[in-house]
Design a protein around this motif. Structure first.
Motif, PDB file in Angstrom:
ATOM      1  N   ILE A  49       0.732  -1.941   2.912  1.00  0.00           N
ATOM      2  CA  ILE A  49       0.106  -0.626   3.056  1.00  0.00           C
ATOM      3  C   ILE A  49      -1.135  -0.728   3.944  1.00  0.00           C
ATOM      4  O   ILE A  49      -2.214  -0.234   3.615  1.00  0.00           O
ATOM      5  CB  ILE A  49      -0.230   0.013   1.686  1.00  0.00           C
ATOM      6  N   LEU A  52      -2.955   2.510   7.577  1.00  0.00           N
ATOM      7  CA  LEU A  52      -2.547   3.880   7.218  1.00  0.00           C
ATOM      8  C   LEU A  52      -3.129   4.887   8.211  1.00  0.00           C
ATOM      9  O   LEU A  52      -4.327   4.872   8.486  1.00  0.00           O
ATOM     10  CB  LEU A  52      -3.020   4.232   5.812  1.00  0.00           C
ATOM     11  N   ARG A  57      -1.018   9.936   2.622  1.00  0.00           N
ATOM     12  CA  ARG A  57      -1.404   9.805   1.217  1.00  0.00           C
ATOM     13  C   ARG A  57      -0.375   8.935   0.499  1.00  0.00           C
ATOM     14  O   ARG A  57       0.814   9.256   0.515  1.00  0.00           O
ATOM     15  CB  ARG A  57      -1.502  11.170   0.546  1.00  0.00           C
ATOM     16  N   VAL A  58      -0.858   7.859  -0.117  1.00  0.00           N
ATOM     17  CA  VAL A  58       0.034   6.916  -0.784  1.00  0.00           C
ATOM     18  C   VAL A  58      -0.493   6.630  -2.187  1.00  0.00           C
ATOM     19  O   VAL A  58      -1.685   6.364  -2.375  1.00  0.00           O
ATOM     20  CB  VAL A  58       0.153   5.593   0.003  1.00  0.00           C
ATOM     21  N   CYS A  68      -4.310  -5.890   0.648  1.00  0.00           N
ATOM     22  CA  CYS A  68      -3.696  -4.577   0.483  1.00  0.00           C
ATOM     23  C   CYS A  68      -4.635  -3.500   1.045  1.00  0.00           C
ATOM     24  O   CYS A  68      -5.856  -3.589   0.918  1.00  0.00           O
ATOM     25  CB  CYS A  68      -3.391  -4.300  -0.978  1.00  0.00           C
ATOM     26  N   GLY A  69      -4.080  -2.508   1.696  1.00  0.00           N
ATOM     27  CA  GLY A  69      -4.869  -1.406   2.235  1.00  0.00           C
ATOM     28  C   GLY A  69      -5.796  -1.785   3.369  1.00  0.00           C
ATOM     29  O   GLY A  69      -6.697  -1.018   3.719  1.00  0.00           O
ATOM     30  N   ASN A  72      -7.307   0.287   7.275  1.00  0.00           N
ATOM     31  CA  ASN A  72      -7.023   1.718   7.088  1.00  0.00           C
ATOM     32  C   ASN A  72      -7.634   2.525   8.232  1.00  0.00           C
ATOM     33  O   ASN A  72      -8.805   2.367   8.562  1.00  0.00           O
ATOM     34  CB  ASN A  72      -7.611   2.172   5.752  1.00  0.00           C
ATOM     35  N   LEU A  77      -5.251   5.885  -0.041  1.00  0.00           N
ATOM     36  CA  LEU A  77      -4.412   4.994  -0.845  1.00  0.00           C
ATOM     37  C   LEU A  77      -5.014   4.862  -2.229  1.00  0.00           C
ATOM     38  O   LEU A  77      -6.189   4.519  -2.379  1.00  0.00           O
ATOM     39  CB  LEU A  77      -4.312   3.619  -0.184  1.00  0.00           C
ATOM     40  N   LEU A  96      -9.828   4.288  -0.211  1.00  0.00           N
ATOM     41  CA  LEU A  96      -9.046   3.373  -1.036  1.00  0.00           C
ATOM     42  C   LEU A  96      -9.593   3.438  -2.455  1.00  0.00           C
ATOM     43  O   LEU A  96     -10.782   3.224  -2.677  1.00  0.00           O
ATOM     44  CB  LEU A  96      -9.154   1.942  -0.500  1.00  0.00           C
TER      45      LEU A  96
END
Length: 255
Positions: A49, A52, A57-58, A68-69, A72, A77, A96
């Motif tokens: 992920i 982004l 929108r996750v 992770c993330g 961005n 997220l 996040l």
């Protein structure tokens, strides 16, 4: 490790396909649930992920591994779980949210946006960050804000040793226990002329001291958590604001 890598690659490929439709129709991408709404949480995926895009929108259920993330570019997220190190690293924009704990170096080198951790974080939170905001509702480990040059880190719990070491910009606000600052910062008295009082849900936070770069002085104040980020301390130097001077020379509780 091979299994984790395969799962991570698959998750990123699936997400790439889902994001196309989601952006066109302004939909929330849900990951970690089956077609019938049954829970199928993710576990340990790494490097997922990332990058982004704006307006994406996750929502993910599970506990993720490293990075992770990261990177961005303006998406939102939310992780209903925890994550390992480097979460939100190199974030440029967006938001996040991590509903449990996070590992080392969260928000490392971030350039903007918001990271909200509803649990605690490990060491080097916000290291080398340039802009943006990190809010930790629990505790933070050692060397929070190390080398940061801008942005704001707010820790509602306690922090480990050497907070703000080598920082040359930005602000760190600590509501719990805080040991002496790392090299390059020191405790200064605060001046009455900047005294201010504010409320947040009938709770008041006493601001008793600030750990700031050498040569800086700020005032004694009583401020609320919502106004902390807006205070102008009249200084071009980075600061660490501590809301409990009685703890400054004590060893904080382990985050």
């Amino acid at each position: 490790m091979r299994e984790v890598t395969d799962k991570s690659v698959k998750l990123n490929r699936d997400l790439e396909k889902m994001l196309v439709e989601a952006l066109e129709r302004d939909l929330l991408v849900r990951i970690g649930w089956g077609r019938n709404g049954d829970e199928k949480p993710k576990e340990g995926e790494i490097g997922v992920i990332t990058h982004l895009p704006k307006k994406s929108r996750v929502l993910l259920l599970g506990n993720l591994g490293e990075c992770c993330g990261a990177m961005n570019r303006g998406g939102n997220l939310t992780i209903q779980g925890g994550c390992s190190s480097m979460a939100g690293a190199f974030q440029e924009d967006g938001r996040l949210i991590i509903e449990k704990d996070a590992g080392d170096r969260i928000g490392s080198n971030m350039k903007g946006g918001v990271i909200n951790v509803q649990g605690s974080v490990s060491n080097f939170a916000g290291e080398s960050m340039k802009e943006g905001t990190i809010l930790v509702r629990g505790h933070a480990g050692e060397r929070v804000g190390a080398g940061m040059s801008g942005g704001t880190i707010i820790v509602l719990g306690s922090v480990g040793k050497e907070p703000g070491i080598a920082m040359n910009g930005g602000k760190i606000i600590v509501s719990g226990n805080c040991p002496p600052a790392g090299n390059g910062a020191e405790i200064r008295e605060i001046k009455p002329k900047e005294e201010t009082v504010a409320d947040l849900s009938n709770a008041r936070f006493a601001l008793y001291a600030a750990l700031i770069a050498a040569g800086t002085a700020i005032t004694r104040a009583k401020i609320s958590a919502t106004t902390m980020r807006n205070i102008d301390f009249g200084s071009r130097f980075p600061i660490i604001v501590v809301t409990g001077i009685e703890f400054l020379n004590e060893t904080p509780r382990s985050p």
